[in-house]
Design an enzyme around this catalytic site. Structure first.
Site, PDB file in Angstrom:
ATOM      1  N   HIS A 145     -30.245  24.363  22.765  1.00  0.00           N
ATOM      2  CA  HIS A 145     -31.357  23.865  21.947  1.00  0.00           C
ATOM      3  C   HIS A 145     -31.711  24.878  20.873  1.00  0.00           C
ATOM      4  O   HIS A 145     -31.201  26.011  20.860  1.00  0.00           O
ATOM      5  CB  HIS A 145     -32.570  23.567  22.824  1.00  0.00           C
ATOM      6  CG  HIS A 145     -33.134  24.770  23.517  1.00  0.00           C
ATOM      7  ND1 HIS A 145     -34.473  25.002  23.669  1.00  0.00           N
ATOM      8  CD2 HIS A 145     -32.527  25.860  24.119  1.00  0.00           C
ATOM      9  CE1 HIS A 145     -34.677  26.123  24.325  1.00  0.00           C
ATOM     10  NE2 HIS A 145     -33.509  26.659  24.610  1.00  0.00           N
ATOM     11  N   HIS A 185     -40.446  18.827  22.704  1.00  0.00           N
ATOM     12  CA  HIS A 185     -39.231  19.630  22.588  1.00  0.00           C
ATOM     13  C   HIS A 185     -38.064  18.903  23.248  1.00  0.00           C
ATOM     14  O   HIS A 185     -38.236  18.155  24.220  1.00  0.00           O
ATOM     15  CB  HIS A 185     -39.427  21.007  23.242  1.00  0.00           C
ATOM     16  CG  HIS A 185     -38.322  21.965  22.942  1.00  0.00           C
ATOM     17  ND1 HIS A 185     -38.095  22.502  21.700  1.00  0.00           N
ATOM     18  CD2 HIS A 185     -37.348  22.504  23.762  1.00  0.00           C
ATOM     19  CE1 HIS A 185     -37.061  23.311  21.731  1.00  0.00           C
ATOM     20  NE2 HIS A 185     -36.597  23.332  22.982  1.00  0.00           N
ATOM     21  N   CYS A 204     -35.889  21.625  16.872  1.00  0.00           N
ATOM     22  CA  CYS A 204     -35.225  21.105  18.075  1.00  0.00           C
ATOM     23  C   CYS A 204     -34.610  19.719  17.872  1.00  0.00           C
ATOM     24  O   CYS A 204     -33.433  19.492  18.196  1.00  0.00           O
ATOM     25  CB  CYS A 204     -36.197  21.103  19.251  1.00  0.00           C
ATOM     26  SG  CYS A 204     -37.632  20.010  19.037  1.00  0.00           S
TER      27      CYS A 204
END
Length: 238
Positions: free
Chosen positions: A204, A192, A140
């Site tokens: 993402h 994240h 990420c």
């Protein structure tokens, strides 16, 4: 009688010496004179004005010219600063300002759109833990960092937690394209991150076995783990 002849000869010799360009130091007695006359002529001083003038002290032409003052060996002066040297600091400052303005959207008003367009081109690249490039795959934070670096030249911290700390806090209803959205998917720590698009959507690199994709903050899972939005300082003025 001999004395008169000797006197006449002496005067003639003097006149001859005065008009002759080449003058001898001694006069050779004419042939036909007896020995006494020859001795007398030899002992007489020779009147040679041309020779005397040649031996007189005539000043050298160079000495008539006023001597020049000695030139001191001056040090070579450093070349004058060119316009470029003079304005070097200003030029550097202007370059930095131009780069900052570009990141802030002052030069390129479509910086956020360019950032998003670049991110969308990376869809479907597989997730890879620690991945930082399309060739290896992305995690990420690697995905977010790659997009910002290669689209607008802004370097972000290397992981989601540090990216969260570095950004400026943004209210959910004030989020713009290019802002970062963060999540707590494992406990209370930030774990994240994604890039906000618009209308609740973000792009993402989710997790192992998945690829870069677009999701919605309103979905149950993401809404539950949403931790807030941050705006990187490089685009804070857009």
């Amino acid at each position: 009688m001999h004395l008169k002849r000797l006197t006449a000869l002496a005067l003639a010799s003097c006149c001859f010496a005065a008009v002759t360009p080449v003058i001898a130091d001694t006069v050779t007695a004419p042939q036909g004179l007896d020995q006494s006359a020859t001795l007398l002529l030899t002992d007489l001083p020779v009147f040679a004005p041309a020779n005397a003038l040649a031996q007189s002290a005539i000043p050298d032409v160079a000495s008539l010219v006023a001597p020049k003052a000695p030139v001191a060996s001056a040090k070579v002066a450093a070349p004058a600063a060119s316009d470029d040297d003079t304005l070097g600091d200003d030029d550097d400052d202007s370059l930095v300002a131009a780069a900052t303005d570009k990141l802030a959207g002052h030069v390129d008003g479509h910086a956020r759109e360019a950032l998003l367009a670049f991110a969308m081109k990376l869809r479907d690249i597989r997730y890879h833990r620690g991945g930082r490039a399309p060739s290896t795959g992305f995690d990420c934070s690697g995905f977010v960092r790659y997009v910002f670096s290669h689209s607008i030249g802004l370097d972000l911290p290397t992981n989601s937690a540090s990216q969260f700390l570095a950004g400026l806090k943004v209210k959910r209803n004030e989020m713009k394209t290019g802002d970062l959205v963060f999540f707590r998917t494992r406990g209370k720590a930030i774990s994240h991150v994604g890039i906000y698009i618009d209308n609740g959507q973000f792009i993402h690199s989710p997790s192992a076995g998945k690829t870069v994709r677009v999701d919605n903050l309103n979905e149950a899972y993401w809404s539950k783990h949403f931790a807030g939005a941050k705006r990187p300082e490089g685009i804070a003025k857009i």
